[in-house]
Design a protein around this motif. Sequence first.
Motif, short mmCIF file in Angstrom:
data_model
loop_
_atom_site.label_atom_id
_atom_site.label_comp_id
_atom_site.label_asym_id
_atom_site.label_seq_id
_atom_site.Cartn_x
_atom_site.Cartn_y
_atom_site.Cartn_z
N LYS A 14 0.98 -1.22 -0.16
CA LYS A 14 -0.13 -0.02 -0.04
C LYS A 14 0.93 0.98 -0.01
O LYS A 14 1.76 1.29 0.86
CB LYS A 14 -0.84 -0.08 1.23
CG LYS A 14 -1.84 1.17 1.45
CD LYS A 14 -2.68 1.02 2.42
CE LYS A 14 -3.66 2.32 2.52
NZ LYS A 14 -4.62 2.13 3.65
N ASP A 92 -5.40 -0.41 -7.14
CA ASP A 92 -6.66 0.01 -6.35
C ASP A 92 -6.15 1.56 -5.74
O ASP A 92 -5.53 1.28 -4.64
CB ASP A 92 -7.37 -0.68 -5.34
CG ASP A 92 -7.75 -2.07 -5.84
OD1 ASP A 92 -8.25 -2.22 -7.15
OD2 ASP A 92 -7.51 -3.30 -5.26
N GLU A 94 -7.38 5.22 -4.29
CA GLU A 94 -8.13 6.08 -3.31
C GLU A 94 -7.85 7.39 -3.20
O GLU A 94 -6.75 7.46 -2.65
CB GLU A 94 -8.79 5.17 -2.20
CG GLU A 94 -9.80 5.98 -1.40
CD GLU A 94 -9.93 5.49 0.07
OE1 GLU A 94 -10.78 5.90 0.84
OE2 GLU A 94 -9.56 4.42 0.41
N THR A 96 -7.57 10.24 -0.89
CA THR A 96 -7.90 10.60 0.55
C THR A 96 -8.09 12.20 0.59
O THR A 96 -8.74 12.36 1.78
CB THR A 96 -6.97 9.99 1.44
OG1 THR A 96 -5.53 10.38 1.13
CG2 THR A 96 -7.02 8.47 1.11
N PHE A 106 -3.38 10.66 -1.90
CA PHE A 106 -4.16 9.22 -2.10
C PHE A 106 -3.47 7.86 -1.87
O PHE A 106 -2.04 8.16 -1.26
CB PHE A 106 -4.37 9.25 -3.73
CG PHE A 106 -3.04 9.19 -4.51
CD1 PHE A 106 -2.47 7.92 -4.91
CD2 PHE A 106 -2.26 10.51 -5.07
CE1 PHE A 106 -1.27 7.83 -5.99
CE2 PHE A 106 -1.08 10.29 -5.71
CZ PHE A 106 -0.66 8.99 -6.11
N THR A 107 -3.89 6.95 -1.95
CA THR A 107 -3.27 5.73 -1.50
C THR A 107 -3.59 4.77 -2.85
O THR A 107 -4.49 5.05 -3.49
CB THR A 107 -3.92 5.01 -0.35
OG1 THR A 107 -5.31 4.85 -0.59
CG2 THR A 107 -3.67 5.96 0.83
#
Length: 503
Positions: A14, A92, A94, A96, A106-107
Amino acid sequence: MKSTVEHLSPTRVKLAVEVPFDELKPNFDRAYKKIAQQVRIPGFRPGKAPARILDQRLGRGVVLEEVVNEAVPAKYGEAVEEAEVQPLGQPDIEVTEIGDGDKLAFTAEVDIRPEITVPDYSSISVSVDAAEVTDDDVDEQLTGLQARFGTLTGVERPAKSGDFVVIDLSATVDGEPVEEAQTTGMSHEVGSGQLIEGLDEALEGMSSGDTKQFTTTLVAGEHAGKESEVTVTVSQVKERQLPEADDEFAQLASEFDTLDELKDDLRTRFARVKKMEQGSQARDRVLDALLEQADVPLPESVVQSEVDVRAHEAVHEFDHDEARLNSYVESQGQTREEFDTELRTNAEQAVKTQLLLDKIADEANVQVEQNELMERIMMQAQRFGVSPEEYIQQAQQANQLGAVFADVRRGKALATVVQAATITGPDGDPVDLSELFGTGAAGDEEAPEAEGADAAAGPTDDASQVADADSDASDPASPSSQVEADADADTEVVGAPDSTTRA
C-alpha cells in the motif's frame, strides 16, 4: 512529493502519496488549456478564456477533477519507482484528500512481484527414459509409410481393427434428433478413435448392411455432456492392402534406391524424434523438481486473473452455457466443485512457474533476440494456420506480443536450468542434451530457445515441432502468460484460446 510504502503481504503493498499543490502547477496549466478548448464562453475565442473566468463559470471542482485524473497516475508511477517495487496488474487507488492550494493525497494498493530465492538448480538430478531406436520401431515406421501408399479393397467379411468402413450415422438425445451428428457415406478407419466414443467397439464385427445402436456421451455441440443413442449402419467394409516392402517400394516412397537405405533413414529420423521426447521429459521433470524446491508467494489478483481466463475458456467451448459445462464435467466423473478446485490448482501452478522462471531469467540476464522472437511467431502462426503477418496483427490487437516475448524468455531461462541439472538415463549414465538446450549461458546466442514452460527447444525445426506437439493447454506448466517479462508490465487477461500465447 512524499510517499511511503507499507507491505501488506509478501505480494501486496500500500503506497501513501502526498503531492504539494505547487508541484501540480503544470497539471493545472494543462487542465485550464484543455477545458478552455472544450467550452465556449461569450467574449473569448475558443481556448483563450483565462483561468479565473473558467473557475467562475464552471466551478473549481471541474478543474480539480481534471488535474487529479492526470496527476494521480503519474505520481503513482513515481511512487512505485521510489519504493523499488514491481507492480503486477492495476492498482486500487483512493484519493484521500484534495486540499485546494495545499496538497493532493491518495493511497494505492497493488500486487507486486514477490521476493523469490531461486533454489540451487545445479543440484537438481532427474532420470529420463532411454532414446534408443529398436528394430520394431523402424518396422512400425516403415509400416506407417507403406500405409500411405496402400490401396483399399472391398471385402465380404465382418470389419476388424485397421479396416476402413463406409458408414451412416445418426443420433438422438431424449428422443430428439441431433442434427450435427447426422452423416451419410462417411469413411472411417476402425480402431482409429477419431470419432465418437464407443463407435469403434460397435463397428468391430459388423458387416456390410448391418445396423447397430449404442449409447455414448457427446463431447461437443449443443448437447455436449449428454447421453445420446447413436445408430450406425455399415454400407461397405474395405481392407487396406500394403505394398511389398522392397527396393521398388523404397524408390517409390523416397529418394533412396534400396530398402536398407530407406530403413536407415527412418531409423535416423525416429532417433531424432525419440531425442526430442527425451528432451521434453527432461524439461518437464527438471521443472517439476525446481517448482517443488522453490517457495513462491502467489499474488492473488494474478492467480484470479489466470483462473478467470481458464474458466472463460472452459465455458466458451460450450457456447458459454454453464449447464452444458456442468453436464460434461459430470460425464467425466467429476463434480463441478472438483473441476473448479483443479482449475485453481493449475492456475496457481502456472503463475508460480511464470514468476519463478522470470526471476531466473533476471538473474541469468536472459536476452531475447529478434530472430528468436520471429521464430516463435512463425511457429505459433503455423500452429493456428495463419500467416505470420496475420498472427502478429491478431497478437497486437489482443495486446499479446509482450506475452510472446515473455514465453520465449522463460523458455530460455528453463533451458538454463536444464543445462545446469544432472540428467541420467535408466542405467544411471549421463544423458547429453546439449543439442537441444545448448551448453552456453542463457544469453549466449549458441544456446537455443526452449519452448516456454511447454516444450523442449532445439536448433532445428523438427526439434521445435516435436517438442511443441506434446504441450497441453490444461497443463499447469503451460501458463497463459498472465505475468509479463517486463517488471513494470500489467497483468494481461484476454479470453482467446491457447496456453502460451493468445492471439
